[in-house]
Design a protein around this motif. Structure first.
Motif, short mmCIF file in Angstrom:
data_model
loop_
_atom_site.label_atom_id
_atom_site.label_comp_id
_atom_site.label_asym_id
_atom_site.label_seq_id
_atom_site.Cartn_x
_atom_site.Cartn_y
_atom_site.Cartn_z
N PHE A 191 22.76 42.38 -23.93
CA PHE A 191 21.96 41.98 -22.76
C PHE A 191 22.28 42.93 -21.61
O PHE A 191 23.43 43.38 -21.48
CB PHE A 191 22.27 40.54 -22.34
CG PHE A 191 21.80 39.50 -23.31
CD1 PHE A 191 20.46 39.17 -23.41
CD2 PHE A 191 22.70 38.84 -24.14
CE1 PHE A 191 20.01 38.21 -24.30
CE2 PHE A 191 22.27 37.88 -25.05
CZ PHE A 191 20.92 37.57 -25.13
N TYR A 192 21.28 43.20 -20.80
CA TYR A 192 21.45 44.12 -19.66
C TYR A 192 20.81 43.53 -18.42
O TYR A 192 19.64 43.08 -18.46
CB TYR A 192 20.81 45.48 -19.99
CG TYR A 192 20.59 46.36 -18.79
CD1 TYR A 192 21.67 46.86 -18.05
CD2 TYR A 192 19.30 46.71 -18.39
CE1 TYR A 192 21.46 47.67 -16.95
CE2 TYR A 192 19.09 47.54 -17.30
CZ TYR A 192 20.17 48.01 -16.57
OH TYR A 192 19.96 48.81 -15.48
N CYS A 193 21.54 43.52 -17.33
CA CYS A 193 21.01 43.01 -16.06
C CYS A 193 20.35 44.15 -15.29
O CYS A 193 21.03 44.97 -14.68
CB CYS A 193 22.13 42.38 -15.23
SG CYS A 193 21.55 41.70 -13.66
N ASP A 194 19.02 44.17 -15.35
CA ASP A 194 18.26 45.20 -14.64
C ASP A 194 18.01 44.81 -13.19
O ASP A 194 18.00 45.66 -12.30
CB ASP A 194 16.93 45.43 -15.37
CG ASP A 194 16.20 46.66 -14.88
OD1 ASP A 194 16.87 47.66 -14.53
OD2 ASP A 194 14.97 46.64 -14.85
N GLU A 196 19.52 41.88 -10.54
CA GLU A 196 20.51 40.82 -10.34
C GLU A 196 19.84 39.57 -9.77
O GLU A 196 19.10 39.65 -8.80
CB GLU A 196 21.58 41.33 -9.39
CG GLU A 196 22.71 40.39 -9.12
CD GLU A 196 23.77 41.01 -8.23
OE1 GLU A 196 24.35 40.27 -7.41
OE2 GLU A 196 24.01 42.23 -8.35
N GLU A 202 22.00 32.67 -14.96
CA GLU A 202 23.09 33.24 -15.76
C GLU A 202 22.81 33.10 -17.26
O GLU A 202 21.93 32.34 -17.68
CB GLU A 202 24.42 32.53 -15.45
CG GLU A 202 24.84 32.57 -14.00
CD GLU A 202 24.40 31.34 -13.21
OE1 GLU A 202 24.96 31.09 -12.14
OE2 GLU A 202 23.48 30.62 -13.70
N THR A 203 23.58 33.83 -18.06
CA THR A 203 23.51 33.74 -19.52
C THR A 203 24.84 33.17 -20.01
O THR A 203 25.80 33.91 -20.27
CB THR A 203 23.26 35.13 -20.15
OG1 THR A 203 22.01 35.64 -19.66
CG2 THR A 203 23.20 35.04 -21.67
N TRP A 355 25.48 37.22 -13.17
CA TRP A 355 25.10 38.60 -13.46
C TRP A 355 25.27 39.48 -12.22
O TRP A 355 25.05 39.05 -11.10
CB TRP A 355 23.65 38.68 -13.88
CG TRP A 355 23.33 38.28 -15.29
CD1 TRP A 355 22.62 37.18 -15.68
CD2 TRP A 355 23.67 38.98 -16.49
NE1 TRP A 355 22.50 37.16 -17.06
CE2 TRP A 355 23.13 38.25 -17.57
CE3 TRP A 355 24.38 40.15 -16.74
CZ2 TRP A 355 23.28 38.65 -18.89
CZ3 TRP A 355 24.53 40.56 -18.07
CH2 TRP A 355 23.99 39.81 -19.13
N LYS A 357 24.04 43.60 -11.09
CA LYS A 357 23.21 44.73 -11.47
C LYS A 357 24.01 45.73 -12.30
O LYS A 357 25.11 46.13 -11.93
CB LYS A 357 22.65 45.42 -10.22
CG LYS A 357 22.06 46.79 -10.43
CD LYS A 357 20.75 46.75 -11.21
CE LYS A 357 20.15 48.16 -11.33
NZ LYS A 357 18.94 48.19 -12.18
N ARG A 372 20.42 30.26 -21.43
CA ARG A 372 19.97 30.76 -20.12
C ARG A 372 19.93 29.61 -19.13
O ARG A 372 19.37 28.56 -19.41
CB ARG A 372 18.58 31.39 -20.23
CG ARG A 372 18.12 32.04 -18.92
CD ARG A 372 16.72 32.64 -19.04
NE ARG A 372 15.67 31.63 -19.00
CZ ARG A 372 14.37 31.89 -19.17
NH1 ARG A 372 13.98 33.12 -19.44
NH2 ARG A 372 13.48 30.92 -19.13
N ARG A 380 15.01 38.17 -11.01
CA ARG A 380 15.90 38.27 -12.16
C ARG A 380 15.19 39.04 -13.24
O ARG A 380 14.04 38.77 -13.55
CB ARG A 380 16.28 36.89 -12.71
CG ARG A 380 17.18 36.93 -13.96
CD ARG A 380 17.25 35.55 -14.59
NE ARG A 380 18.26 35.45 -15.64
CZ ARG A 380 18.05 35.67 -16.92
NH1 ARG A 380 16.84 36.07 -17.32
NH2 ARG A 380 19.02 35.53 -17.81
N VAL A 382 16.54 40.40 -17.04
CA VAL A 382 17.56 40.66 -18.05
C VAL A 382 16.87 41.12 -19.32
O VAL A 382 15.93 40.46 -19.79
CB VAL A 382 18.42 39.41 -18.32
CG1 VAL A 382 19.37 39.65 -19.48
CG2 VAL A 382 19.20 39.02 -17.06
#
Length: 388
Positions: A191-194, A196, A202-203, A355, A357, A372, A380, A382
């Protein structure tokens, strides 16, 4: 990284070698073989020094970071592991290429850490875009897992990167193993937080073997049934995406075709019984394992999607995933009180880290459940990538 190493070693990078030219002049040699020998000898020395420098840098590249949300397991291991650039390294000087090189050089150690902890959060690295994230995933050299037969609405962003889930962000998603409702599933999920989140979104993650142990202690007969019979899932899917559901992927996307006959063939390969209801389709799975044995950790895990597909006798769905039901593989219903206790246990045992960025979360899908939290304040974004 190599440019930096060259500068540190005071060696001029590729693109011309006046330094060597001056050296040749001082030696006053015009013999082409001698000049080539001098050049190749210097290149060999430079290459050896660069390799040592790379090894030195990557060996110290990662450092463990402690966050207040982490939990200490019985064996003293923190869950999840959190890695950042080494404190001796200027974070502003770290480039994406450095991160990629460190992953390649330390892959064996990183995989060992992942197996030990179940999840790794990479924080503070220069991952600024989906393309950067794609490069990081590729650096691990895992085989890509094609999202075939999945139920979540997703769109490809770039390379191996997809949206994580396109359902309304204010909706929560219950804990689950990725594609545990299918005979084939990814073993690793990135998973990537593109973007914030402003608040929430949150995950959360939780170790699956702990859930198994807690559920077995509280509901031994139910768990015994799961181990013996597994679970069977039923789903009704339309021919268009349902944007109101996090499991609202249409059957055309699920089977990658708009031809009903081809969809039937592909459903059969997935072990699904298919029944057409107008333009919609009802899918019923053969019983699938609900408890799995992880050979690496030597532990049994709560590997199922019961939280996503369960509805009580009155039709109330815990997950808001309408049209989806689950039963024990022998046809018995799933007991309400057991599922209610399951929800309490995962909430007690999970870890929820906000999360930031650029964060990348890598989870072992055989060991860890994820979900999630509802987004309370936008934005947000992700993204995700699935691997074997």
């Amino acid at each position: 990284m190599y440019t930096k190493i060259n500068k540190m070693m005071k060696i001029q990078p590729a693109g011309g070698w006046p330094k060597y030219h001056s050296y040749y002049l001082k030696k006053k040699t015009s013999n082409i073989h001698q000049r080539n020998y001098i050049y190749m000898k210097h290149q060999y020395t430079k290459r050896q020094s660069s390799q040592k420098m790379v090894a030195a840098v990557t060996g110290k590249f990662f450092q463990d970071v402690k966050l207040p949300q982490q939990k200490t397991q019985d064996d003293g291991v923190l869950f999840p592991a959190v890695l950042s650039p080494n404190h001796n390294t200027d974070p502003t000087a770290v480039e994406l290429h450095d991160f990629e090189e460190a992953i390649r050089a330390q892959k064996v150690w990183l995989e060992s850490l992942l197996q030990k902890t179940g999840a790794i959060l990479f924080r503070g690295f220069p991952v600024a875009s989906p393309s950067d994230f794609d490069q990081v995933v590729k650096a691990f050299s895992y085989v890509e897992f094609p999202y075939f037969g999945g139920i979540a609405p997703r769109t490809k962003v770039v390379g191996r990167v997809y949206t994580a889930n396109e359902s309304p962000p204010h909706m929560g998603i219950p804990f689950h193993h990725e594609m545990s409702y299918a005979p084939d599933f990814p073993t690793k999920v990135f998973f990537y937080c593109d973007e914030e989140p402003g608040k929430g979104g949150e995950t959360p993650i939780v170790l699956s073997h702990i859930i198994y142990e807690k559920m077995k202690e509280k509901h031994p007969e139910f768990v015994a049934q799961l181990e013996k019979h597994g679970l069977s899932y039923t789903d009704v899917i339309n021919d268009e995406d349902d944007p109101s559901s996090f499991t609202g992927r249409n059957w055309k996307s699920k089977f990658n075709t708009d031809d009903k006959s081809i969809a039937e063939e592909r459903a059969a390969k997935l072990g699904l019984k298919l029944e057409w209801i107008g333009n919609a389709v009802k899918l019923t799975s053969t019983p699938l394992p609900a408890i799995r044995f992880d050979k690496e950790s030597r532990r049994k895990t709560w590997f199922n999607t019961i939280a996503v597909t369960y509805s009580d006798p009155a039709g109330k769905t815990f997950s808001s995933a309408g049209g989806k039901t689950v039963q024990i593989g022998n046809g018995d219903p799933v007991p309400d009180h057991a599922v209610e206790d399951y929800f309490k246990i995962v909430e007690e045992e999970c870890v929820t880290i906000p999360w930031k960025k650029g964060d990348i979360l890598l989870i072992n899908n055989l060991m860890v459940l994820h979900g999630r939290r509802p987004l309370l304040k936008p934005p947000r974004r992700v993204l995700a990538s699935l691997c074997k």
